[in-house]
Design a protein around this motif. Structure first.
Motif, short mmCIF file in Angstrom:
data_model
loop_
_atom_site.label_atom_id
_atom_site.label_comp_id
_atom_site.label_asym_id
_atom_site.label_seq_id
_atom_site.Cartn_x
_atom_site.Cartn_y
_atom_site.Cartn_z
N HIS A 1 -19.13 7.00 13.87
CA HIS A 1 -17.85 6.32 13.78
C HIS A 1 -16.93 7.11 12.86
N ALA A 2 -15.66 7.16 13.22
CA ALA A 2 -14.66 7.81 12.36
C ALA A 2 -14.60 7.08 11.02
N VAL A 3 -14.30 7.82 10.00
CA VAL A 3 -14.24 7.25 8.65
C VAL A 3 -13.25 6.08 8.60
N SER A 4 -12.15 6.21 9.32
CA SER A 4 -11.09 5.20 9.28
C SER A 4 -11.52 3.85 9.85
N VAL A 5 -12.59 3.82 10.64
CA VAL A 5 -13.02 2.56 11.25
C VAL A 5 -14.41 2.14 10.82
N ARG A 6 -15.06 2.99 10.02
CA ARG A 6 -16.44 2.70 9.62
C ARG A 6 -16.50 1.39 8.85
N LEU B 1 -8.95 -6.01 12.11
CA LEU B 1 -7.93 -5.11 12.65
C LEU B 1 -6.68 -5.10 11.78
N THR B 2 -6.06 -3.95 11.70
CA THR B 2 -4.80 -3.77 10.96
C THR B 2 -3.76 -3.18 11.90
N PRO B 3 -2.47 -3.27 11.54
CA PRO B 3 -1.43 -2.68 12.39
C PRO B 3 -1.66 -1.19 12.66
N GLU B 4 -2.34 -0.50 11.75
CA GLU B 4 -2.62 0.92 11.94
C GLU B 4 -3.62 1.19 13.06
N GLU C 1 -7.33 10.73 19.01
CA GLU C 1 -8.36 10.89 18.00
C GLU C 1 -9.64 10.16 18.38
N LEU C 2 -10.75 10.75 17.98
CA LEU C 2 -12.05 10.14 18.25
C LEU C 2 -12.26 8.96 17.32
N GLN D 1 -16.65 -3.00 19.47
CA GLN D 1 -16.34 -4.22 18.75
C GLN D 1 -15.45 -3.86 17.58
N MET D 2 -14.27 -4.45 17.53
CA MET D 2 -13.28 -4.12 16.49
C MET D 2 -13.00 -5.36 15.66
#
Length: 118
Positions: A62-67, A88-91, A49-50, A84-85
């Motif tokens: 940015h993907a919605v899941s990481v925005r 962070l979550t287990p997902e 996935e992008l 830059q992250m």
């Protein structure tokens, strides 16, 4: 031929941060022509996935899941794109890949593992 080499992955606790780097071989002018540069991620059994992409002028998506948690950037002089992250979550656990699109050519790095676990 352009080679992309990722680095910066590893094990981090939930809520932590990591910065991934992807350096491209070749000249600065070639790198500037690689549009866009992108980060993808993949977990076993799922499609790649992008995560985010950026053009040489700095325009990014940015993907919605990481925005709001991840930020993509690029330093054209260093021929490098970063991710830059934060928070962070287990997902977010996955192999992260760098991708560069140069005309009709498509370049991928070898991937770097990111594991988020306590």
């Amino acid at each position: 031929q352009v080679q992309l080499v990722e680095s910066g992955g590893g094990l981090v606790q939930p809520g932590g941060s990591l910065r991934l780097s992807c350096e491209a071989s070749g000249s600065v002018w070639t790198f500037i022509s690689i549009n866009p540069m992108s980060w993808y991620r993949q977990v076993p059994g799922k499609e790649r996935e992008l995560v985010a992409s950026i053009r040489s002028d700095g325009t990014s998506n940015h993907a919605v899941s990481v925005r709001g948690r991840f930020t993509i950037s690029r330093d054209n002089a260093k021929r490098t794109v970063y991710l830059q992250m934060n928070s962070l979550t287990p997902e977010d656990t996955a192999v992260y890949y760098c991708r560069g699109q140069f005309g009709s050519k498509d370049y991928w790095g070898q991937g770097t593992q990111v594991t988020v676990s306590s």
